[in-house]
Design a protein around this motif. Structure first.
Motif, PDB file in Angstrom:
ATOM      1  N   ASN A 172       0.851  -1.174   0.006  1.00  0.00           N
ATOM      2  CA  ASN A 172       0.069   0.040   0.064  1.00  0.00           C
ATOM      3  C   ASN A 172       0.929   1.430  -0.027  1.00  0.00           C
ATOM      4  OD1 ASN A 172      -2.157  -1.585   0.152  1.00  0.00           O
ATOM      5  ND2 ASN A 172      -2.533  -1.150   2.221  1.00  0.00           N
ATOM      6  N   LEU A 173       1.923   1.168   0.926  1.00  0.00           N
ATOM      7  CA  LEU A 173       2.891   2.463   0.979  1.00  0.00           C
ATOM      8  C   LEU A 173       3.383   2.480  -0.458  1.00  0.00           C
ATOM      9  CD1 LEU A 173       4.072   4.912   2.532  1.00  0.00           C
ATOM     10  CD2 LEU A 173       5.439   3.260   3.324  1.00  0.00           C
ATOM     11  N   LYS A 174       3.998   1.478  -1.139  1.00  0.00           N
ATOM     12  CA  LYS A 174       4.717   1.557  -2.364  1.00  0.00           C
ATOM     13  C   LYS A 174       3.765   1.967  -3.461  1.00  0.00           C
ATOM     14  CE  LYS A 174       8.386   0.661  -4.675  1.00  0.00           C
ATOM     15  NZ  LYS A 174       9.273   1.735  -4.817  1.00  0.00           N
ATOM     16  N   VAL A 175       2.628   1.636  -3.483  1.00  0.00           N
ATOM     17  CA  VAL A 175       1.519   2.144  -4.537  1.00  0.00           C
ATOM     18  C   VAL A 175       1.277   3.463  -4.269  1.00  0.00           C
ATOM     19  CG1 VAL A 175      -0.820   1.954  -5.287  1.00  0.00           C
ATOM     20  CG2 VAL A 175       0.730  -0.213  -4.956  1.00  0.00           C
ATOM     21  N   GLY A 176       1.176   3.812  -2.991  1.00  0.00           N
ATOM     22  CA  GLY A 176       0.719   5.089  -2.861  1.00  0.00           C
ATOM     23  C   GLY A 176       1.832   6.117  -2.962  1.00  0.00           C
ATOM     24  N   THR A 177       3.198   5.802  -2.748  1.00  0.00           N
ATOM     25  CA  THR A 177       4.402   6.745  -3.243  1.00  0.00           C
ATOM     26  C   THR A 177       4.591   6.568  -4.499  1.00  0.00           C
ATOM     27  OG1 THR A 177       5.963   4.839  -2.815  1.00  0.00           O
ATOM     28  CG2 THR A 177       5.569   6.326  -0.892  1.00  0.00           C
ATOM     29  N   THR A 178       4.283   5.842  -5.201  1.00  0.00           N
ATOM     30  CA  THR A 178       4.362   5.636  -6.733  1.00  0.00           C
ATOM     31  C   THR A 178       3.308   6.669  -7.286  1.00  0.00           C
ATOM     32  OG1 THR A 178       5.059   3.285  -6.731  1.00  0.00           O
ATOM     33  CG2 THR A 178       4.336   4.300  -8.681  1.00  0.00           C
ATOM     34  N   ILE A 179       2.281   6.677  -6.985  1.00  0.00           N
ATOM     35  CA  ILE A 179       1.217   7.619  -7.290  1.00  0.00           C
ATOM     36  C   ILE A 179       1.522   9.010  -6.856  1.00  0.00           C
ATOM     37  CG2 ILE A 179      -1.495   8.108  -7.062  1.00  0.00           C
ATOM     38  CD1 ILE A 179      -1.781   5.160  -6.930  1.00  0.00           C
ATOM     39  N   ILE A 180       1.577   9.171  -5.340  1.00  0.00           N
ATOM     40  CA  ILE A 180       1.786  10.680  -4.883  1.00  0.00           C
ATOM     41  C   ILE A 180       3.397  11.195  -5.147  1.00  0.00           C
ATOM     42  CG2 ILE A 180       1.739  12.027  -2.750  1.00  0.00           C
ATOM     43  CD1 ILE A 180      -0.924  11.196  -3.672  1.00  0.00           C
ATOM     44  N   GLY A 181       4.245  10.380  -4.951  1.00  0.00           N
ATOM     45  CA  GLY A 181       5.750  10.993  -5.142  1.00  0.00           C
ATOM     46  C   GLY A 181       6.502  10.902  -3.955  1.00  0.00           C
ATOM     47  N   ASN A 182       6.187  10.485  -2.729  1.00  0.00           N
ATOM     48  CA  ASN A 182       6.884  10.784  -1.604  1.00  0.00           C
ATOM     49  C   ASN A 182       8.018   9.333  -1.728  1.00  0.00           C
ATOM     50  OD1 ASN A 182       5.580  12.698  -0.629  1.00  0.00           O
ATOM     51  ND2 ASN A 182       4.394  11.708   0.762  1.00  0.00           N
ATOM     52  N   TRP A 190       6.920  11.299  10.535  1.00  0.00           N
ATOM     53  CA  TRP A 190       7.088  10.601   8.943  1.00  0.00           C
ATOM     54  C   TRP A 190       5.681  10.120   8.874  1.00  0.00           C
ATOM     55  CZ3 TRP A 190       5.007   5.733   7.785  1.00  0.00           C
ATOM     56  CH2 TRP A 190       5.822   5.085   6.515  1.00  0.00           C
ATOM     57  N   MET A 191       4.611   9.858   9.698  1.00  0.00           N
ATOM     58  CA  MET A 191       3.164   9.411   9.313  1.00  0.00           C
ATOM     59  C   MET A 191       2.411  10.780   8.575  1.00  0.00           C
ATOM     60  SD  MET A 191       2.175   6.521   9.241  1.00  0.00           S
ATOM     61  CE  MET A 191       0.477   6.567   9.070  1.00  0.00           C
ATOM     62  N   LYS A 192       3.023  11.838   9.356  1.00  0.00           N
ATOM     63  CA  LYS A 192       2.231  13.131   8.804  1.00  0.00           C
ATOM     64  C   LYS A 192       2.667  13.370   7.198  1.00  0.00           C
ATOM     65  CE  LYS A 192       3.032  17.169  10.805  1.00  0.00           C
ATOM     66  NZ  LYS A 192       2.788  18.320  11.589  1.00  0.00           N
ATOM     67  N   GLN A 193       4.057  13.115   7.199  1.00  0.00           N
ATOM     68  CA  GLN A 193       4.540  13.272   5.599  1.00  0.00           C
ATOM     69  C   GLN A 193       3.899  12.250   4.741  1.00  0.00           C
ATOM     70  OE1 GLN A 193       8.710  13.252   6.336  1.00  0.00           O
ATOM     71  NE2 GLN A 193       8.698  15.329   7.140  1.00  0.00           N
ATOM     72  N   ASN A 194       3.989  10.876   5.287  1.00  0.00           N
ATOM     73  CA  ASN A 194       3.611   9.774   4.381  1.00  0.00           C
ATOM     74  C   ASN A 194       2.318   9.348   4.356  1.00  0.00           C
ATOM     75  OD1 ASN A 194       6.276   9.635   3.129  1.00  0.00           O
ATOM     76  ND2 ASN A 194       6.977   8.736   4.900  1.00  0.00           N
ATOM     77  N   GLY A 195       1.428   9.829   5.247  1.00  0.00           N
ATOM     78  CA  GLY A 195      -0.037   9.314   5.440  1.00  0.00           C
ATOM     79  C   GLY A 195      -0.940   9.367   4.266  1.00  0.00           C
ATOM     80  N   ILE A 196      -0.454  10.435   3.491  1.00  0.00           N
ATOM     81  CA  ILE A 196      -1.510  10.597   2.163  1.00  0.00           C
ATOM     82  C   ILE A 196      -1.141   9.561   1.280  1.00  0.00           C
ATOM     83  CG2 ILE A 196      -1.822  12.246   0.363  1.00  0.00           C
ATOM     84  CD1 ILE A 196      -3.189  13.310   2.905  1.00  0.00           C
ATOM     85  N   ALA A 197       0.240   9.429   1.106  1.00  0.00           N
ATOM     86  CA  ALA A 197       0.506   8.358   0.234  1.00  0.00           C
ATOM     87  C   ALA A 197      -0.003   6.945   0.503  1.00  0.00           C
ATOM     88  CB  ALA A 197       2.470   8.177   0.114  1.00  0.00           C
ATOM     89  N   TYR A 198       0.203   6.568   2.092  1.00  0.00           N
ATOM     90  CA  TYR A 198      -0.177   5.327   2.618  1.00  0.00           C
ATOM     91  C   TYR A 198      -1.891   5.183   2.266  1.00  0.00           C
ATOM     92  CZ  TYR A 198      -1.059   1.181   5.253  1.00  0.00           C
ATOM     93  OH  TYR A 198      -1.541  -0.001   5.846  1.00  0.00           O
ATOM     94  N   PHE A 199      -2.507   6.302   2.608  1.00  0.00           N
ATOM     95  CA  PHE A 199      -3.875   6.321   2.557  1.00  0.00           C
ATOM     96  C   PHE A 199      -4.396   6.006   0.841  1.00  0.00           C
ATOM     97  CE2 PHE A 199      -8.381   8.513   1.878  1.00  0.00           C
ATOM     98  CZ  PHE A 199      -8.947   7.512   2.648  1.00  0.00           C
ATOM     99  N   THR A 200      -3.710   6.840   0.095  1.00  0.00           N
ATOM    100  CA  THR A 200      -3.948   6.619  -1.416  1.00  0.00           C
ATOM    101  C   THR A 200      -3.355   5.168  -1.845  1.00  0.00           C
ATOM    102  OG1 THR A 200      -3.291   8.832  -1.749  1.00  0.00           O
ATOM    103  CG2 THR A 200      -3.185   7.275  -3.649  1.00  0.00           C
ATOM    104  N   GLY A 201      -2.546   4.758  -1.526  1.00  0.00           N
ATOM    105  CA  GLY A 201      -2.046   3.008  -1.638  1.00  0.00           C
ATOM    106  C   GLY A 201      -3.294   2.172  -1.070  1.00  0.00           C
TER     107      GLY A 201
END
Length: 162
Positions: free
Chosen positions: A83-93, A112-123
Motif C-alpha cells: 500500500n505504501l509503495k503504491v501510494g508513493t508511486t502515485i503521490i511521489g514521496n 513520518w506518518m504526517k508526511q507519508n500518510g497521504i501516500a499510504y492512504f492513497t495506496g
C-alpha cells in the motif's frame, strides 16, 4: 493459539457460505467489508463508521460486510508495504525516508506518518479496490459452487422405513 485462530476463520467461512441471499448480494457485502478495512488503518478506526452506510449504498449484506471487515484485519498486514509503495508511486514521496529514520522516537514516527500518510492512504484505497474486486469474484464463485453442490445432495427425510 494458532488452532484457535484457524478454528475461528473456519467458522467465519462456514457462516459466509451458508448465508442467505443471492451470491452477488453476499459477495458485494464481503467486498465492501474488505474495502472498508483497507482504509481503516490510515483513518485510525473511523472507517468502521462507514460500514453501515456503505452497505446501504451498495445494497449488500451487512453480516457479510462484517465478516469481510474481520477477514480484512488478517489480510491487511500482508499489504501494508505494498500500500505504501503504491501510494508513493502515485503521490511521489520517497519510501527510503522511513528506512533511514526507522529507530526514532514516537514523535519522529508521527512526523513520518504526517508526511507519508497521504501516500499510504492513497495506496490503501487503490489496493482496497483491487482486493475488493478480487474478493467479490472469489466469494461469488465459492457461493455458487457451494449452493450447486448442496442442491445435488439427496434430501434426508429423517424417517426410516421398516
Amino acid at each position: 493459539m494458532w488452532k484457535k485462530i484457524l478454528r475461528k476463520l473456519k467458522y467465519e467461512y462456514i457462516k459466509l457460505i451458508r448465508m442467505k441471499g443471492a451470491p452477488s448480494f453476499v459477495a458485494r457485502g464481503f467486498s465492501v467489508g474488505i474495502f472498508i478495512e483497507f482504509i481503516t488503518l490510515p483513518t485510525l478506526g473511523l472507517a468502521f463508521l462507514l460500514l453501515f452506510p456503505m452497505t446501504r449504498l451498495f445494497r449488500c449484506s451487512f453480516p457479510a460486510s462484517l465478516i469481510g471487515f474481520v477477514f480484512g484485519k488478517i489480510v491487511l498486514p500482508i499489504f501494508m508495504l505494498v500500500n505504501l509503495k503504491v501510494g508513493t508511486t502515485i503521490i511521489g514521496n520517497p519510501l527510503q525516508e522511513h528506512v533511514q529514520h526507522n529507530h526514532e522516537s514516537f514523535a519522529g514516527w508521527l512526523q513520518w506518518m504526517k508526511q507519508n500518510g497521504i501516500a499510504y492512504f492513497t495506496g490503501s484505497m487503490v489496493m482496497g479496490v483491487l482486493v475488493a474486486f478480487g474478493s467479490y469474484f472469489l466469494v461469488n464463485a465459492t457461493l455458487q459452487w457451494y449452493r450447486k453442490k448442496r442442491a445435488r445432495r439427496p434430501v434426508a427425510t429423517g424417517r426410516t422405513s421398516s
